[in-house]
Design a protein around this motif. Structure first.
Motif, PDB file in Angstrom:
ATOM      1  N   ARG A  82       4.517  -7.620   2.959  1.00 54.24           N
ATOM      2  CA  ARG A  82       5.471  -6.917   2.100  1.00 54.24           C
ATOM      3  C   ARG A  82       4.838  -6.661   0.742  1.00 54.24           C
ATOM      4  O   ARG A  82       4.207  -7.547   0.150  1.00 54.24           O
ATOM      5  CB  ARG A  82       6.759  -7.722   1.937  1.00 54.24           C
ATOM      6  N   VAL A  83       5.032  -5.432   0.260  1.00 54.22           N
ATOM      7  CA  VAL A  83       4.503  -5.050  -1.047  1.00 54.22           C
ATOM      8  C   VAL A  83       5.552  -4.204  -1.762  1.00 54.22           C
ATOM      9  O   VAL A  83       6.512  -3.715  -1.157  1.00 54.22           O
ATOM     10  CB  VAL A  83       3.188  -4.243  -0.931  1.00 54.22           C
ATOM     11  N   GLN A  84       5.350  -4.034  -3.053  1.00 52.83           N
ATOM     12  CA  GLN A  84       6.173  -3.149  -3.863  1.00 52.83           C
ATOM     13  C   GLN A  84       5.290  -1.983  -4.284  1.00 52.83           C
ATOM     14  O   GLN A  84       4.345  -2.164  -5.041  1.00 52.83           O
ATOM     15  CB  GLN A  84       6.720  -3.876  -5.091  1.00 52.83           C
ATOM     16  N   LEU A  85       5.578  -0.792  -3.763  1.00 51.65           N
ATOM     17  CA  LEU A  85       4.768   0.378  -4.077  1.00 51.65           C
ATOM     18  C   LEU A  85       5.643   1.479  -4.666  1.00 51.65           C
ATOM     19  O   LEU A  85       6.773   1.682  -4.216  1.00 51.65           O
ATOM     20  CB  LEU A  85       4.071   0.917  -2.821  1.00 51.65           C
ATOM     21  N   ASP A  86       5.102   2.172  -5.627  1.00 48.55           N
ATOM     22  CA  ASP A  86       5.784   3.314  -6.229  1.00 48.55           C
ATOM     23  C   ASP A  86       5.490   4.539  -5.384  1.00 48.55           C
ATOM     24  O   ASP A  86       4.328   4.971  -5.295  1.00 48.55           O
ATOM     25  CB  ASP A  86       5.289   3.516  -7.662  1.00 48.55           C
ATOM     26  N   PRO A  87       6.507   5.144  -4.743  1.00 49.89           N
ATOM     27  CA  PRO A  87       6.255   6.313  -3.890  1.00 49.89           C
ATOM     28  C   PRO A  87       5.608   7.479  -4.624  1.00 49.89           C
ATOM     29  O   PRO A  87       4.965   8.327  -4.015  1.00 49.89           O
ATOM     30  CB  PRO A  87       7.660   6.692  -3.392  1.00 49.89           C
ATOM     31  N   ALA A  88       5.750   7.516  -5.938  1.00 46.30           N
ATOM     32  CA  ALA A  88       5.177   8.612  -6.716  1.00 46.30           C
ATOM     33  C   ALA A  88       3.692   8.408  -7.007  1.00 46.30           C
ATOM     34  O   ALA A  88       3.023   9.327  -7.473  1.00 46.30           O
ATOM     35  CB  ALA A  88       5.943   8.779  -8.030  1.00 46.30           C
ATOM     36  N   HIS A  89       3.190   7.206  -6.739  1.00 43.80           N
ATOM     37  CA  HIS A  89       1.783   6.918  -6.998  1.00 43.80           C
ATOM     38  C   HIS A  89       1.173   6.353  -5.720  1.00 43.80           C
ATOM     39  O   HIS A  89       1.275   5.153  -5.453  1.00 43.80           O
ATOM     40  CB  HIS A  89       1.631   5.943  -8.167  1.00 43.80           C
ATOM     41  N   THR A  90       0.562   7.227  -4.950  1.00 44.34           N
ATOM     42  CA  THR A  90       0.121   6.858  -3.608  1.00 44.34           C
ATOM     43  C   THR A  90      -1.336   6.398  -3.543  1.00 44.34           C
ATOM     44  O   THR A  90      -1.754   5.866  -2.525  1.00 44.34           O
ATOM     45  CB  THR A  90       0.295   8.050  -2.652  1.00 44.34           C
ATOM     46  N   ALA A  91      -2.105   6.601  -4.609  1.00 42.61           N
ATOM     47  CA  ALA A  91      -3.530   6.282  -4.564  1.00 42.61           C
ATOM     48  C   ALA A  91      -3.752   4.771  -4.510  1.00 42.61           C
ATOM     49  O   ALA A  91      -3.313   4.030  -5.391  1.00 42.61           O
ATOM     50  CB  ALA A  91      -4.248   6.876  -5.776  1.00 42.61           C
ATOM     51  N   HIS A  92      -4.411   4.315  -3.464  1.00 43.84           N
ATOM     52  CA  HIS A  92      -4.790   2.912  -3.335  1.00 43.84           C
ATOM     53  C   HIS A  92      -5.817   2.805  -2.214  1.00 43.84           C
ATOM     54  O   HIS A  92      -6.050   3.760  -1.485  1.00 43.84           O
ATOM     55  CB  HIS A  92      -3.579   2.017  -3.043  1.00 43.84           C
ATOM     56  N   THR A  93      -6.421   1.651  -2.082  1.00 40.68           N
ATOM     57  CA  THR A  93      -7.353   1.418  -0.983  1.00 40.68           C
ATOM     58  C   THR A  93      -6.756   0.378  -0.039  1.00 40.68           C
ATOM     59  O   THR A  93      -5.883  -0.404  -0.425  1.00 40.68           O
ATOM     60  CB  THR A  93      -8.708   0.901  -1.491  1.00 40.68           C
ATOM     61  N   TRP A  94      -7.279   0.367   1.188  1.00 38.77           N
ATOM     62  CA  TRP A  94      -6.828  -0.645   2.149  1.00 38.77           C
ATOM     63  C   TRP A  94      -7.137  -2.036   1.624  1.00 38.77           C
ATOM     64  O   TRP A  94      -6.309  -2.946   1.712  1.00 38.77           O
ATOM     65  CB  TRP A  94      -7.535  -0.429   3.492  1.00 38.77           C
ATOM     66  N   ALA A  95      -8.322  -2.213   1.049  1.00 41.41           N
ATOM     67  CA  ALA A  95      -8.729  -3.530   0.574  1.00 41.41           C
ATOM     68  C   ALA A  95      -7.806  -4.039  -0.517  1.00 41.41           C
ATOM     69  O   ALA A  95      -7.435  -5.221  -0.540  1.00 41.41           O
ATOM     70  CB  ALA A  95     -10.174  -3.484   0.068  1.00 41.41           C
TER      71      ALA A  95
END
Length: 225
Positions: A82-95
């Protein structure tokens, strides 16, 4: 603990009884064997699950640790956190988002169940186990009351078209059915919906390091206005 029994079969094949359940410490050796069989060399062996990662999965977020057992043998697995992600900021890596598979960043209050990994032994792939695990993880999403399931899908066929189109154009053609991608087309059949194309998601020459971020929304929760 998650557990359900069902019958699976190859097209026109004989039904086989399968169990989808939470994996435990007793399964660690079998889960590592599934990784080895699913990702054989030249896949780097250091990227197979190790016992510390698996320990974190079953202690930090056991709800997101599922496996499939057939005739007493573990033949597939799927892991999330489970994570908290901002749908408006999608840039991230798998790691970054998975803590390189160690999930020490698991947030018990996170609104998103993020998929870390899914793998099925090659000799069992025609049984539809990947889709059944995905559907089971949707059930976990509903049970926990989180907003969505999310994860990055490898665009494994993109390298064949990278000289002719952008990653975004490639994804559009896969969604429209003009092209087939082994991973993205599978995720579409599982009900996942593309959200964005993410560059530099994973070191993967076939995808040119892109991934399609794809979600499944909890149908019992309304989107915030």
């Amino acid at each position: 603990m998650f557990r359900k029994e069902l019958y699976v079969a190859e097209p026109k094949g004989k039904p086989v009884r399968a169990v989808i359940r939470t994996y435990t410490e007793n399964d660690f050796d079998a889960l590592i064997d599934v990784q080895k069989g699913s990702f054989p060399p030249p896949f780097p062996s250091e990227l197979w699950w190790n016992r510390e990662q698996l320990h974190n999965h079953v202690t930090r977020f056991p709800e997101g640790a599922l496996c499939v057992e057939i005739d007493g043998r573990v033949v597939a697995s799927m892991t999330g956190l489970r994570v908290q992600l901002d749908p408006a900021h999608t840039a991230h890596t798998w790691a970054d988002v998975t803590d390189e598979g160690y999930i020490r960043n698991h947030d018990p209050q996170g609104d998103t169940l993020y998929i870390v990994d899914i793998c099925v032994l090659p000799e069992f792939r025609k049984l539809g186990l990947g889709k059944w695990m995905m559907l089971s993880m949707y059930e976990v999403v509903v049970h926990l009351g989180v907003r969505r399931l999310l994860g990055g899908g490898r665009m494994s066929g993109y390298h064949r078209h990278a000289d002719a189109m952008s990653a975004e154009e490639y994804l559009e053609k896969v969604v429209s059915g003009d092209l087939h991608d082994p991973v993205i087309s599978f995720l579409l059949r599982c009900g996942r919906v593309p959200v964005a194309v993410v560059p530099n998601y994973l070191e993967d020459e076939e995808s040119r390091h892109y991934a399609a971020l794809m979600e499944w929304k909890n149908p019992f929760l309304q989107e915030e206005s």
